[in-house]
Design a protein around this motif. Sequence first.
Motif, short mmCIF file in Angstrom:
data_model
loop_
_atom_site.label_atom_id
_atom_site.label_comp_id
_atom_site.label_asym_id
_atom_site.label_seq_id
_atom_site.Cartn_x
_atom_site.Cartn_y
_atom_site.Cartn_z
N GLN A 144 56.99 -5.66 -33.65
CA GLN A 144 58.45 -5.65 -33.73
C GLN A 144 59.00 -4.26 -34.03
OE1 GLN A 144 60.14 -8.57 -36.38
NE2 GLN A 144 60.23 -10.08 -34.75
N TRP A 145 60.18 -4.00 -33.48
CA TRP A 145 60.91 -2.77 -33.75
C TRP A 145 62.30 -3.14 -34.22
CZ3 TRP A 145 65.23 -0.68 -31.01
CH2 TRP A 145 65.58 0.62 -31.38
N TRP A 146 62.66 -2.70 -35.41
CA TRP A 146 63.97 -2.99 -35.99
C TRP A 146 64.24 -4.49 -36.00
CZ3 TRP A 146 68.10 1.09 -34.12
CH2 TRP A 146 67.78 2.35 -34.65
N GLY A 147 63.20 -5.27 -36.26
CA GLY A 147 63.35 -6.72 -36.34
C GLY A 147 63.46 -7.41 -34.99
N LYS A 148 63.24 -6.68 -33.90
CA LYS A 148 63.37 -7.25 -32.56
C LYS A 148 62.00 -7.33 -31.89
CE LYS A 148 68.10 -5.62 -32.00
NZ LYS A 148 68.66 -6.98 -32.13
N ASP A 149 61.76 -8.42 -31.17
CA ASP A 149 60.50 -8.57 -30.44
C ASP A 149 60.45 -7.58 -29.29
OD1 ASP A 149 59.67 -10.63 -32.09
OD2 ASP A 149 60.53 -12.19 -30.79
N VAL A 150 59.24 -7.14 -28.95
CA VAL A 150 59.04 -6.21 -27.85
C VAL A 150 57.99 -6.76 -26.90
CG1 VAL A 150 59.59 -4.24 -29.35
CG2 VAL A 150 57.20 -4.85 -28.93
N VAL A 151 57.98 -6.24 -25.68
CA VAL A 151 56.94 -6.54 -24.70
C VAL A 151 55.95 -5.39 -24.70
CG1 VAL A 151 56.42 -6.87 -22.25
CG2 VAL A 151 58.42 -7.99 -23.27
N LEU A 152 54.68 -5.70 -24.84
CA LEU A 152 53.64 -4.68 -24.88
C LEU A 152 53.62 -3.87 -23.59
CD1 LEU A 152 51.02 -3.57 -26.29
CD2 LEU A 152 49.77 -5.32 -25.03
N GLY A 153 53.57 -2.54 -23.70
CA GLY A 153 53.53 -1.70 -22.51
C GLY A 153 53.08 -0.29 -22.86
N ARG A 154 52.64 0.43 -21.86
CA ARG A 154 52.16 1.79 -22.04
C ARG A 154 53.36 2.74 -22.17
NH1 ARG A 154 48.23 5.17 -17.87
NH2 ARG A 154 47.68 6.86 -19.34
N VAL A 155 53.26 3.69 -23.09
CA VAL A 155 54.37 4.59 -23.41
C VAL A 155 53.94 6.04 -23.26
CG1 VAL A 155 55.93 5.36 -25.25
CG2 VAL A 155 55.41 2.92 -25.00
N LEU A 156 54.83 6.86 -22.70
CA LEU A 156 54.65 8.31 -22.66
C LEU A 156 55.78 8.94 -23.47
CD1 LEU A 156 53.37 10.97 -21.65
CD2 LEU A 156 54.86 10.80 -19.63
N TYR A 157 55.42 9.82 -24.41
CA TYR A 157 56.40 10.50 -25.25
C TYR A 157 56.38 11.99 -24.92
CZ TYR A 157 59.28 11.03 -29.46
OH TYR A 157 60.31 11.28 -30.32
N LEU A 158 57.51 12.50 -24.39
CA LEU A 158 57.64 13.92 -24.09
C LEU A 158 58.32 14.60 -25.26
CD1 LEU A 158 57.73 12.32 -21.22
CD2 LEU A 158 58.37 14.54 -20.32
N ASN A 159 57.55 15.36 -26.03
CA ASN A 159 58.03 16.00 -27.25
C ASN A 159 58.36 17.46 -26.96
OD1 ASN A 159 58.38 17.00 -29.93
ND2 ASN A 159 56.18 17.44 -30.03
N PHE A 160 59.65 17.78 -26.96
CA PHE A 160 60.11 19.14 -26.66
C PHE A 160 60.47 19.92 -27.92
CE2 PHE A 160 61.06 16.79 -22.75
CZ PHE A 160 60.54 17.64 -21.78
N GLU A 161 60.45 19.29 -29.09
CA GLU A 161 61.06 19.94 -30.25
C GLU A 161 60.13 20.12 -31.44
OE1 GLU A 161 65.49 19.89 -31.71
OE2 GLU A 161 64.55 17.97 -32.19
N ILE A 162 59.29 19.15 -31.76
CA ILE A 162 58.47 19.20 -32.97
C ILE A 162 57.13 19.86 -32.66
CG2 ILE A 162 57.49 17.86 -34.87
CD1 ILE A 162 60.52 17.61 -34.64
N SER A 163 56.74 20.85 -33.47
CA SER A 163 55.46 21.52 -33.23
C SER A 163 54.32 20.53 -33.46
CB SER A 163 55.31 22.75 -34.12
OG SER A 163 55.32 22.38 -35.48
#
Length: 365
Positions: free
Chosen positions: A81-100
């Motif tokens: 769960q995210w913020w108390g909401k159900d989610v559907v399992l899936g593959r995620v790509l995170y493009l991080n442009f800011e944090i070292s």
Amino acid sequence: MSTEATNEWNTDAIPSLRQPEAELPEIVSAEQFLDQPQEMPAELVQGMIHQSTLTMFSGGSKSFKTFTLMDLGLSVSHGVQWWGKDVVLGRVLYLNFEISAPFFQNRLLVLSDAKSVTRPLRNFDLWNLRGHAADIKLLMPKIIERCRGEGYAMIIFDPIYKLMNGRNENAAGEMAEFLDPLETLAEQTGAAVIYSHHFAKGLASSKEQLDRASGSGVFARHADGIITITPHEEENAFVVEATLRNLRAPAPFVMRWGYPLMKLADELDPKRLKSKVGAKAKYTVAAVVSCLTDGMTTGEWQAAAIKQEGFAASTFAKLKNQAIAEDCVEARGRTWFRKPKVHVFNPMTGESKLREAAPHEQKIA
């Protein structure tokens, strides 16, 4: 018609019509369209985010947007769960442009521990691009090439301004051209494309929800979902509001920051946005005592304080203890009663003091 008149309508002279022809879908009748069943994209986050759509998260400085998006990515990639909401399992790509990279790694470790997501982390890919930000038109073909065929359900850009490359965020035409490649990415990969953007300067609560993001109004019109994170009058609490194109928008709700996660704060009133820059809510003992009707239990008193004054449970507990210390209330068994006070004026000294009312004075008090 004269040659001059003919030249005026020469379509070859119009730059926009001399561009290479794109393949466009056929025009079909409504009945033909209805005879072609359309598969609905997965609802990745219950009531908020579909696959193949665009969602913008917008908030002020230090509204924990990166923590929020990392939490979202971890939740979807592990089906929790995210913020108390159900989610559907899936593959995620995170493009991080800011944090070292070292700090992003630390956040990922802390967040996964806080969410009880055990290693090895699954379905969560990271592309550290700090120092490699470029114009979105140059970078997007490479992103699409890397993502095509990888089965990503969600692709997160954090933050989006890193790809503006000097564009004027207040220019509608420039921002429409800037955001269009994100739509192309969603269409070609089938992923939900999520991006973060900052609020404009000034008091966010003085503006309509869709007008809080910095820059052109195109930001408010382009995405399928606009989710804003606006400061609540209670410190470290934020009001979440959503405007959604394809779903009924949820009622606004409040999240409270407690490192490293935002957690639901159902006891706080989402209508109580921070109303003054730098101001903190000022709650008094008198306010909490005013919510007490003689004979209430602690739970009843707290519920009345939350409803009438918008107190957090922690604020109520603090002020209740102050009220006891200042001898404003007394406990009788499991219930509470006010201790009426009267002002006593000394004509000799001109001083006024507060003392407990005698039985015959209590009705007056």
